[in-house]
Motif scaffolding. Structure first.
Motif, PDB file in Angstrom:
ATOM      1  N   THR A   1      21.219 -49.787 -90.039  1.00  0.00           N
ATOM      2  CA  THR A   1      21.335 -51.057 -89.328  1.00  0.00           C
ATOM      3  C   THR A   1      22.789 -51.303 -88.930  1.00  0.00           C
ATOM      4  O   THR A   1      23.710 -50.810 -89.569  1.00  0.00           O
ATOM      5  CB  THR A   1      20.825 -52.232 -90.184  1.00  0.00           C
ATOM      6  N   VAL A   2      22.950 -52.083 -87.862  1.00  0.00           N
ATOM      7  CA  VAL A   2      24.271 -52.339 -87.291  1.00  0.00           C
ATOM      8  C   VAL A   2      24.381 -53.815 -86.921  1.00  0.00           C
ATOM      9  O   VAL A   2      23.413 -54.565 -87.037  1.00  0.00           O
ATOM     10  CB  VAL A   2      24.504 -51.457 -86.037  1.00  0.00           C
ATOM     11  N   ASP A   3      25.561 -54.204 -86.456  1.00  0.00           N
ATOM     12  CA  ASP A   3      25.761 -55.587 -86.017  1.00  0.00           C
ATOM     13  C   ASP A   3      25.086 -55.861 -84.677  1.00  0.00           C
ATOM     14  O   ASP A   3      24.550 -56.946 -84.462  1.00  0.00           O
ATOM     15  CB  ASP A   3      27.258 -55.886 -85.885  1.00  0.00           C
ATOM     16  N   ALA A   4      25.165 -54.892 -83.765  1.00  0.00           N
ATOM     17  CA  ALA A   4      24.597 -55.092 -82.432  1.00  0.00           C
ATOM     18  C   ALA A   4      24.269 -53.746 -81.792  1.00  0.00           C
ATOM     19  O   ALA A   4      24.806 -52.712 -82.176  1.00  0.00           O
ATOM     20  CB  ALA A   4      25.568 -55.864 -81.540  1.00  0.00           C
ATOM     21  N   ILE A   5      23.384 -53.819 -80.826  1.00  0.00           N
ATOM     22  CA  ILE A   5      22.998 -52.664 -80.009  1.00  0.00           C
ATOM     23  C   ILE A   5      23.584 -52.899 -78.624  1.00  0.00           C
ATOM     24  O   ILE A   5      23.449 -53.997 -78.064  1.00  0.00           O
ATOM     25  CB  ILE A   5      21.461 -52.560 -79.910  1.00  0.00           C
ATOM     26  N   ILE A   6      24.237 -51.898 -78.080  1.00  0.00           N
ATOM     27  CA  ILE A   6      24.779 -51.987 -76.721  1.00  0.00           C
ATOM     28  C   ILE A   6      24.030 -50.978 -75.865  1.00  0.00           C
ATOM     29  O   ILE A   6      24.030 -49.780 -76.160  1.00  0.00           O
ATOM     30  CB  ILE A   6      26.285 -51.661 -76.659  1.00  0.00           C
ATOM     31  N   VAL A   7      23.374 -51.454 -74.809  1.00  0.00           N
ATOM     32  CA  VAL A   7      22.658 -50.587 -73.879  1.00  0.00           C
ATOM     33  C   VAL A   7      23.422 -50.551 -72.568  1.00  0.00           C
ATOM     34  O   VAL A   7      23.761 -51.600 -72.011  1.00  0.00           O
ATOM     35  CB  VAL A   7      21.219 -51.086 -73.631  1.00  0.00           C
TER      36      VAL A   7
ATOM     37  N   ALA B   1      16.153 -44.523 -66.428  1.00  0.00           N
ATOM     38  CA  ALA B   1      14.937 -45.052 -67.049  1.00  0.00           C
ATOM     39  C   ALA B   1      14.936 -44.734 -68.542  1.00  0.00           C
ATOM     40  O   ALA B   1      15.435 -43.698 -68.963  1.00  0.00           O
ATOM     41  CB  ALA B   1      13.715 -44.430 -66.390  1.00  0.00           C
ATOM     42  N   GLY B   2      14.388 -45.645 -69.307  1.00  0.00           N
ATOM     43  CA  GLY B   2      14.242 -45.426 -70.738  1.00  0.00           C
ATOM     44  C   GLY B   2      15.317 -46.072 -71.586  1.00  0.00           C
ATOM     45  O   GLY B   2      15.109 -46.302 -72.778  1.00  0.00           O
ATOM     46  N   ARG B   3      16.458 -46.385 -71.007  1.00  0.00           N
ATOM     47  CA  ARG B   3      17.544 -46.967 -71.797  1.00  0.00           C
ATOM     48  C   ARG B   3      17.192 -48.378 -72.281  1.00  0.00           C
ATOM     49  O   ARG B   3      17.382 -48.709 -73.454  1.00  0.00           O
ATOM     50  CB  ARG B   3      18.840 -47.023 -70.991  1.00  0.00           C
ATOM     51  N   LEU B   4      16.681 -49.220 -71.373  1.00  0.00           N
ATOM     52  CA  LEU B   4      16.375 -50.602 -71.736  1.00  0.00           C
ATOM     53  C   LEU B   4      15.228 -50.683 -72.735  1.00  0.00           C
ATOM     54  O   LEU B   4      15.283 -51.470 -73.683  1.00  0.00           O
ATOM     55  CB  LEU B   4      16.063 -51.424 -70.487  1.00  0.00           C
ATOM     56  N   SER B   5      14.199 -49.875 -72.529  1.00  0.00           N
ATOM     57  CA  SER B   5      13.079 -49.904 -73.480  1.00  0.00           C
ATOM     58  C   SER B   5      13.513 -49.393 -74.848  1.00  0.00           C
ATOM     59  O   SER B   5      13.081 -49.908 -75.882  1.00  0.00           O
ATOM     60  CB  SER B   5      11.885 -49.111 -72.947  1.00  0.00           C
ATOM     61  N   ALA B   6      14.414 -48.399 -74.885  1.00  0.00           N
ATOM     62  CA  ALA B   6      14.925 -47.903 -76.172  1.00  0.00           C
ATOM     63  C   ALA B   6      15.697 -48.999 -76.897  1.00  0.00           C
ATOM     64  O   ALA B   6      15.528 -49.207 -78.106  1.00  0.00           O
ATOM     65  CB  ALA B   6      15.813 -46.683 -75.954  1.00  0.00           C
ATOM     66  N   GLY B   7      16.519 -49.740 -76.164  1.00  0.00           N
ATOM     67  CA  GLY B   7      17.255 -50.848 -76.764  1.00  0.00           C
ATOM     68  C   GLY B   7      16.330 -51.929 -77.281  1.00  0.00           C
ATOM     69  O   GLY B   7      16.532 -52.472 -78.377  1.00  0.00           O
ATOM     70  N   GLY B   8      15.296 -52.248 -76.494  1.00  0.00           N
ATOM     71  CA  GLY B   8      14.315 -53.250 -76.923  1.00  0.00           C
ATOM     72  C   GLY B   8      13.588 -52.828 -78.195  1.00  0.00           C
ATOM     73  O   GLY B   8      13.383 -53.643 -79.104  1.00  0.00           O
ATOM     74  N   GLU B   9      13.217 -51.562 -78.275  1.00  0.00           N
ATOM     75  CA  GLU B   9      12.537 -51.056 -79.472  1.00  0.00           C
ATOM     76  C   GLU B   9      13.442 -51.131 -80.701  1.00  0.00           C
ATOM     77  O   GLU B   9      12.990 -51.502 -81.790  1.00  0.00           O
ATOM     78  CB  GLU B   9      12.086 -49.604 -79.255  1.00  0.00           C
ATOM     79  N   LEU B  10      14.717 -50.790 -80.522  1.00  0.00           N
ATOM     80  CA  LEU B  10      15.660 -50.867 -81.646  1.00  0.00           C
ATOM     81  C   LEU B  10      15.790 -52.300 -82.155  1.00  0.00           C
ATOM     82  O   LEU B  10      15.832 -52.537 -83.371  1.00  0.00           O
ATOM     83  CB  LEU B  10      17.027 -50.324 -81.227  1.00  0.00           C
ATOM     84  N   LEU B  11      15.844 -53.255 -81.225  1.00  0.00           N
ATOM     85  CA  LEU B  11      15.937 -54.660 -81.625  1.00  0.00           C
ATOM     86  C   LEU B  11      14.657 -55.095 -82.346  1.00  0.00           C
ATOM     87  O   LEU B  11      14.715 -55.737 -83.403  1.00  0.00           O
ATOM     88  CB  LEU B  11      16.191 -55.545 -80.402  1.00  0.00           C
ATOM     89  N   GLN B  12      13.513 -54.721 -81.799  1.00  0.00           N
ATOM     90  CA  GLN B  12      12.227 -55.069 -82.425  1.00  0.00           C
ATOM     91  C   GLN B  12      12.086 -54.439 -83.812  1.00  0.00           C
ATOM     92  O   GLN B  12      11.475 -55.036 -84.696  1.00  0.00           O
ATOM     93  CB  GLN B  12      11.059 -54.611 -81.543  1.00  0.00           C
ATOM     94  N   ASP B  13      12.644 -53.274 -83.988  1.00  0.00           N
ATOM     95  CA  ASP B  13      12.571 -52.581 -85.279  1.00  0.00           C
ATOM     96  C   ASP B  13      13.543 -53.149 -86.312  1.00  0.00           C
ATOM     97  O   ASP B  13      13.612 -52.671 -87.442  1.00  0.00           O
ATOM     98  CB  ASP B  13      12.858 -51.084 -85.111  1.00  0.00           C
ATOM     99  N   GLY B  14      14.349 -54.141 -85.902  1.00  0.00           N
ATOM    100  CA  GLY B  14      15.264 -54.779 -86.833  1.00  0.00           C
ATOM    101  C   GLY B  14      16.532 -53.988 -87.110  1.00  0.00           C
ATOM    102  O   GLY B  14      17.203 -54.206 -88.124  1.00  0.00           O
ATOM    103  N   ARG B  15      16.898 -53.089 -86.189  1.00  0.00           N
ATOM    104  CA  ARG B  15      18.104 -52.288 -86.400  1.00  0.00           C
ATOM    105  C   ARG B  15      19.373 -53.100 -86.202  1.00  0.00           C
ATOM    106  O   ARG B  15      20.453 -52.713 -86.626  1.00  0.00           O
ATOM    107  CB  ARG B  15      18.093 -51.081 -85.444  1.00  0.00           C
ATOM    108  N   ALA B  16      19.258 -54.230 -85.523  1.00  0.00           N
ATOM    109  CA  ALA B  16      20.368 -55.161 -85.321  1.00  0.00           C
ATOM    110  C   ALA B  16      19.760 -56.511 -84.981  1.00  0.00           C
ATOM    111  O   ALA B  16      18.585 -56.601 -84.600  1.00  0.00           O
ATOM    112  CB  ALA B  16      21.284 -54.690 -84.196  1.00  0.00           C
TER     113      ALA B  16
ATOM    114  N   HIS C   1      21.242 -58.444 -82.656  1.00  0.00           N
ATOM    115  CA  HIS C   1      21.652 -58.758 -81.283  1.00  0.00           C
ATOM    116  C   HIS C   1      21.646 -57.499 -80.419  1.00  0.00           C
ATOM    117  O   HIS C   1      21.929 -56.404 -80.908  1.00  0.00           O
ATOM    118  CB  HIS C   1      23.051 -59.391 -81.259  1.00  0.00           C
ATOM    119  N   LEU C   2      21.369 -57.714 -79.146  1.00  0.00           N
ATOM    120  CA  LEU C   2      21.350 -56.646 -78.154  1.00  0.00           C
ATOM    121  C   LEU C   2      22.151 -57.104 -76.941  1.00  0.00           C
ATOM    122  O   LEU C   2      21.929 -58.198 -76.414  1.00  0.00           O
ATOM    123  CB  LEU C   2      19.902 -56.345 -77.748  1.00  0.00           C
ATOM    124  N   MET C   3      23.105 -56.272 -76.528  1.00  0.00           N
ATOM    125  CA  MET C   3      23.828 -56.551 -75.293  1.00  0.00           C
ATOM    126  C   MET C   3      23.473 -55.465 -74.284  1.00  0.00           C
ATOM    127  O   MET C   3      23.505 -54.274 -74.610  1.00  0.00           O
ATOM    128  CB  MET C   3      25.334 -56.554 -75.495  1.00  0.00           C
TER     129      MET C   3
END
Length: 195
Positions: free
Chosen positions: A41-47, A52-67, A69-71
């Motif tokens: 886990t981290v403080d934030a995810i930066i996408v 294609a695929g970058r935004l959905s990967a960031g969304g999945e990481l946020l949903q999985d509780g890896r951070a 916040h997502l920027m």
């Protein structure tokens, strides 16, 4: 005249050989990125916007509780918030509370500056950087330059390998040239600062 022609041919051979070895090392670096462990886990995810695929990967990481916040850096002014929300796969509540859209960056250096300002404003020191696999080496160089001391964890969004497609080969070669240029720039900058 003949000797200078031989010297020029030898020089060309060395340049081509060095470029091929450098590209092979770059490709090895790109394919060597692993997905971070799921308990990391981290403080934030930066996408970084782009392929294609970058935004959905960031969304999945946020949903999985890896951070918490997502920027998303580099959102084009013409792209609506609804468009971005759909591409992340996040619901309205998650998007409203936890996603920041950066609309200033137009290139990788801009992404690094935009993310650095966001990180500094929030006091973050550990990030997951989400971008296409071939783009990670250069992105990490730029981000480390703008955020020294911040722990950057690469998250590669897999793309087609250059040995499978001519278009992918051209894209990887272009990115390799940019990466080499950035490496050289950072090397010269650090030497200037040390002098």
């Amino acid at each position: 005249m003949k000797q200078s022609w031989l010297w020029l041919r030898g020089l060309c051979f060395v340049v081509v050989l060095a470029s091929m070895i450098g590209f092979a090392a770059y490709a090895g670096k790109v394919t060597g990125y692993d997905l971070p462990a799921t308990d990391n886990t981290v403080d934030a995810i930066i996408v970084l916007t782009g392929d294609a695929g970058r935004l959905s990967a960031g969304g999945e990481l946020l949903q999985d509780g890896r951070a918490s916040h997502l920027m998303i850096s580099g959102v084009h002014p013409s792209v609506t918030t609804a468009d971005i929300r759909r591409q992340t796969g996040l619901g309205d509540d998650a998007f409203s509370c936890c996603v920041t859209l950066g609309r200033e960056a137009t290139d990788t250096v801009g992404n690094a500056r935009e993310a650095a300002a966001y990180v500094q404003a929030n006091g973050y020191d550990r990030l997951i950087i989400v971008t296409s696999d071939y783009h990670l080496p250069r992105s990490l160089l730029e981000f480390r330059s703008h955020m020294p001391g911040v722990d950057l964890i690469p998250y590669p969004v897999r793309t087609q390998a250059p040995w499978q497609d001519v278009g992918a080969l051209r894209l990887w070669l272009q990115e390799y040239a940019k990466y080499t240029t950035v490496q050289l720039r950072h090397s010269l900058t650090s030497q200037t600062e040390d002098a």
